[in-house]
Design a protein around this motif. Sequence first.
Motif, PDB file in Angstrom:
ATOM      1  N   CYS A 109      12.412  20.140  11.119  1.00  0.00           N
ATOM      2  CA  CYS A 109      12.962  19.592   9.877  1.00  0.00           C
ATOM      3  C   CYS A 109      14.065  18.587  10.173  1.00  0.00           C
ATOM      4  O   CYS A 109      14.627  18.000   9.252  1.00  0.00           O
ATOM      5  CB  CYS A 109      13.502  20.724   9.008  1.00  0.00           C
ATOM      6  SG  CYS A 109      14.892  21.579   9.740  1.00  0.00           S
ATOM      7  N   CYS A 162      16.868  21.408  14.844  1.00  0.00           N
ATOM      8  CA  CYS A 162      15.480  21.770  14.555  1.00  0.00           C
ATOM      9  C   CYS A 162      14.571  20.547  14.655  1.00  0.00           C
ATOM     10  O   CYS A 162      14.795  19.533  14.004  1.00  0.00           O
ATOM     11  CB  CYS A 162      15.378  22.402  13.180  1.00  0.00           C
ATOM     12  SG  CYS A 162      13.713  22.919  12.755  1.00  0.00           S
ATOM     13  N   GLY A 177      16.833  22.117   7.512  1.00  0.00           N
ATOM     14  CA  GLY A 177      16.624  23.534   7.234  1.00  0.00           C
ATOM     15  C   GLY A 177      15.181  23.799   6.859  1.00  0.00           C
ATOM     16  O   GLY A 177      14.639  23.149   5.973  1.00  0.00           O
ATOM     17  N   CYS A 178      14.557  24.757   7.584  1.00  0.00           N
ATOM     18  CA  CYS A 178      13.163  25.105   7.283  1.00  0.00           C
ATOM     19  C   CYS A 178      12.922  26.518   7.793  1.00  0.00           C
ATOM     20  O   CYS A 178      13.820  27.168   8.291  1.00  0.00           O
ATOM     21  CB  CYS A 178      12.208  24.107   7.941  1.00  0.00           C
ATOM     22  SG  CYS A 178      12.176  24.227   9.743  1.00  0.00           S
ATOM     23  N   CYS A 215      13.693  27.149  11.645  1.00  0.00           N
ATOM     24  CA  CYS A 215      15.101  27.284  12.040  1.00  0.00           C
ATOM     25  C   CYS A 215      15.831  28.274  11.131  1.00  0.00           C
ATOM     26  O   CYS A 215      17.056  28.318  11.126  1.00  0.00           O
ATOM     27  CB  CYS A 215      15.796  25.927  12.032  1.00  0.00           C
ATOM     28  SG  CYS A 215      15.754  25.093  10.432  1.00  0.00           S
TER      29      CYS A 215
HETATM   30 ZN   LIG Z   1      14.160  23.474  10.674  1.00  0.00          ZN
END
Ligand SMILES: [Zn+2]
Lengths: 348, 809
Positions: free
Chosen positions: A271, A268, A275-276, A279
Amino acid sequence: MSLNDKLKDLRTSGIDDAKRAERIQELNDLRVNLLGKKGPITKALRGMKDVPVDERPEMGTLANNVKKDIQAAIEEKMEELNRKIVAKKLEEETIDVTLPAQPKKYGTRHILNQTIEDIEEFFIGLGYRVDAGHEVEEDHYNFERLNIPQNHPARDMQDTFYLTDQLLMRTQTSAQEGRDMESHDFSKGPLKVISPGVVYRRDDDDATHSHQFHQIEGLVVDKNVSMADLKGTLEALCRHVFGAEREIRFRPSYFPFTEPSVEVDVSCFNCGGKGCRICKYTGWIEVLGAGLSHPNVLEMSGIDSTVYSGIAFGLGPERFAMLKYGVNDIRDFYSNDVRFLEQFKGVN
Amino acid sequence: MKISVNWLKEYIPVTHTVEEMANKISLTGIESSPVHNAEGLDKLVVGHITSISQHPDSDHLNITTVDVGEDDDIQIVCGAPNVANDQYVIVALHGAHLPEGKRIKKGKIRGQESNGMICGLDEIGVPTKYVPEAYHKGIYVFPEVVTPGTDALVALGLSDDMVDMDITPNRADTLGMRGAAWEIGATYDEKPKYTAPVIDEAKIVDSNDLAVDIENKELVPDFLVRTLKNVTVGESPLWMQRRLWNQNIQPVNNVIDAANYVMIEFGQPIQAYDLDKLQEKRITVRNAKSGEKFSTELNNQDDDENTNTILNKNDLVVAAGEQILGLAGVAGGISARVTNETKNVVLESAVYDGAAVRKAAQRHDLRGDASNRFEKGVDNGAVSDALVRATQLVDENAHASEISDELVGVGTEAKPTVIKSKISHINHLMGLDLTAEKIMSIFDRLGFTAELDNDDVTVTIPTRRWDMSIEADLVEEVIRIYGYENLKGTLPTGMETAGGYSPKREFSNKLRNILLGQGMNEVINFSLMNKKESEDFNVIDTNYTKLLHPMTEDHEYLRTSLIPGLVNNVAYNQARNNNDISIFEQARIFDRPDGVDRPNEIEYIAGAISGNIALDSWNTQSKQVDFYDVKGIVEELLSFTNIDANFEYRATNKISNLHPGQTAEIIADGQSIGFIGKLHPDYQKEHSIDETFVFELNVDTLFGMEKRNVQAKTAPKYPSISRDLAILVNKDIESGAIVKDIFDNGGKYLIDVNIFDVYQGVNIKANHKSLGYHLVFQNPEDTLTDDTVEKAFDVVKDSLVQKFNVEIR
Ligand SMILES: [Zn+2]
């Protein structure tokens, strides 16, 4: 008053007059009046005859110095006045630079074409030819030659606009694979080609679907290409498009015309993998599908699959652009609101 | 398919969380996601009803005492019609959380203390359609003794963690628990252990009370049945029911449930029929007769009445004479359905042609669990085992008195696939250098038998992996188990190739750049348009190309011009107050010659400009676009084509929807290459747009034309001489004709003619106009004399007087 004193007085008053002058003309007049042939210095020098002979050279020098000094004072003042005139003129000419410009507009290339051309140029740099192919294609090339015979379940995935039994609006730019393979002269080196263009699916248009969209197919056929080459190529592509720090990963998948087949995820770019929302909190974003050319696909084009192998990949410029620029609705690309289009000025 | 971890543990050890498993399975084989069920639910226990009495103040409420595994029984008021003493039920205790944020609290119901709630399955999150019919109205009653106080979600399997495997069509081998266990096992290097199904030998009889006769062996390679006599149809044991509703299958009875259970376990769909309801004791698989009717429960789950499906002759049916038992591989019928009254049962385990099943399921909109499996394929090595397993389960739960031998309607030998390859070639295709041992160990992990002979490897694939057939399949298995993450990326080596655009694409890129340079924004429009749009601008007068099955009328015809799309863009923008629009598109139009189906795809470039090209500002006055602005853009575009031709603008009133007095066809050496013009006022009004000018050029034609051969000349050293010419001429004479005549007569030193004045009106003779031209003469070799220029100028004037009857002013 001695000549000496007279000359010194003239110097003092001359310099004072020069300094007091306010206009160029006054200075010019002063020069003529003081230093001219009819001026007081010349007149004063006529009194030289009353000066003892041995003092005369001294007086001569003094008179010359007086002239020089007055001359200098006039010139200095002249320069000063000239500077003032220029300064005044400059001031008069001063404009408000914050007022708006005369527009000199360069148009904005459509963001999809910017995305496509960025990718095209990347592959051209790697020695790929760009071959756009046909938008109206034969069922034969769009399906059969891609190892998707009639009744193959994969035909469910792509509902097709047919023109006749055998003619259709191509559903994938992979349709160009067969044509590229069969026409390539392998004695002249490997086949390296990308096929960008418009494809069509029988979809209702909504925020994530469009009955018309773009794809870029990539294909390399040579005696010595491998899954590792596929990974390296797509790694380089994803870094070019999404940033130098990107990693990619392969996940097994299925396409009838490649075996093995993989889905390709890129780490991604929003981020960095933590993790965001973009994604979906996985750190990875699916960006394209790829694989080794299925031996049937090679053989159908008359290529010996025991000698040659191929890598093939297909990507969606809409998806790339949506991810990269946070476009949420695919329809924005096709409604062509100039405010939408112009925000992408110069991004590629 | 959702793989229950509890079920999976029967085959392989499971030590990871479902999150870890889903991730690993996704990277190794099949896209998977973790599933946690019954999240947020709590304080749900099994209760045993120890007493029941009528509520004193209600005729539909009961007061129960329930053993919930604590020291004292608790009192619960229950309104369910099916509540009774000695039932084992689901109890939501005080403080329990139910789905959708529902909370249970103790309280009084019509004056009677109630310390919880006795629940139905739907109340704790099982969708009603998967709840057994008997419990649709009322509470759920466990079919067996369960220790009071047991977590009800665990007892019902509702808190099972699962891995949802979203298969690609080639991996239908994992549409059964056993196949899924093989796949997950290979991922974790665990070989699954299965117990072979068995039938009670003592009950097997040589039966002849049913004949099986398959007509169409092409489409039905396997068709096996067994009969079971004197069964007791009833409710299935809890362990089976909970596995079914977790698979979104409604438990029905212990025969139908066993059939469905085996489908999940083996991936092999099983059909059950009531033997006594067969009108003939002979089962066939045949094509339906056109118009034959068939009733199933699959297509009317929400209806009360069964609806008839009208069959056609392409449909394959399982039948007993005229009686249709089922649509083969798609749906069982109701005519021989197993019910609680059924005594004798027929179980069918068959393989049907995937494409035939797929088409039939599509045709009748009857896609389901069985057709999903048949269309993707089933393991024809497990057809018989699956039948044994179904028979075993029916017997265990419904207690048959006798069981028939396997009756074979048709059987096809299941042969394992043998794939020959070379270790070196597998490595070559992967771009790896794995040892033979490593590759062999991967085959072993997958349960493949492999023999190595130097570099040659012969791999025998079990029938459960019918997706495997060629060497490339082996490559995929090796690399995915080895791990794609271990593959290092490289770039293809080999002979250098010169990449690049095609010359035509280079050409069109150049044209696009010119228009961008003129401040025009690029747009992309759809190629498919509606009928009216395609008729509005069929300038090239071609045959329309129409889709066979359009989705909507809006996208039905292939475009024959880019103009309608541009007009839509102008309208879209002006409706949003983006009034000054300057746009272009470079794309294909579709030109279909007479008598052929396939249109030619021709590259065009077109533009539209509407509104102002200069705005009112603090130091400028606005200027609306006019014909000459657009002509300027087109001329610049054409000059950059480098075409060695004269471009001529020929007035035309022949293009519909363009202004008859402000439109020109553009001709290059006699060949039409496009047009430029103002939209017709009616057309503008129809689209609610301001005055708009458009142009369209055929890029393919321009590309094909001869290009100028540029040879450098030094810039002229000698001065030029100019003359101004003012003439009065009839207003219908086009300036183009005059300029052409000036050039024709100006001699070899005339290098330029500019018009500097056009005037018509006051002080000018009626029907006349005044034109002013600036002529420039130059001799690149020498200084021109006034005399030479004057002579040439006279020739020009004389000719104009003669040809156009001009008055020299
Ligand atoms: Zn992300």
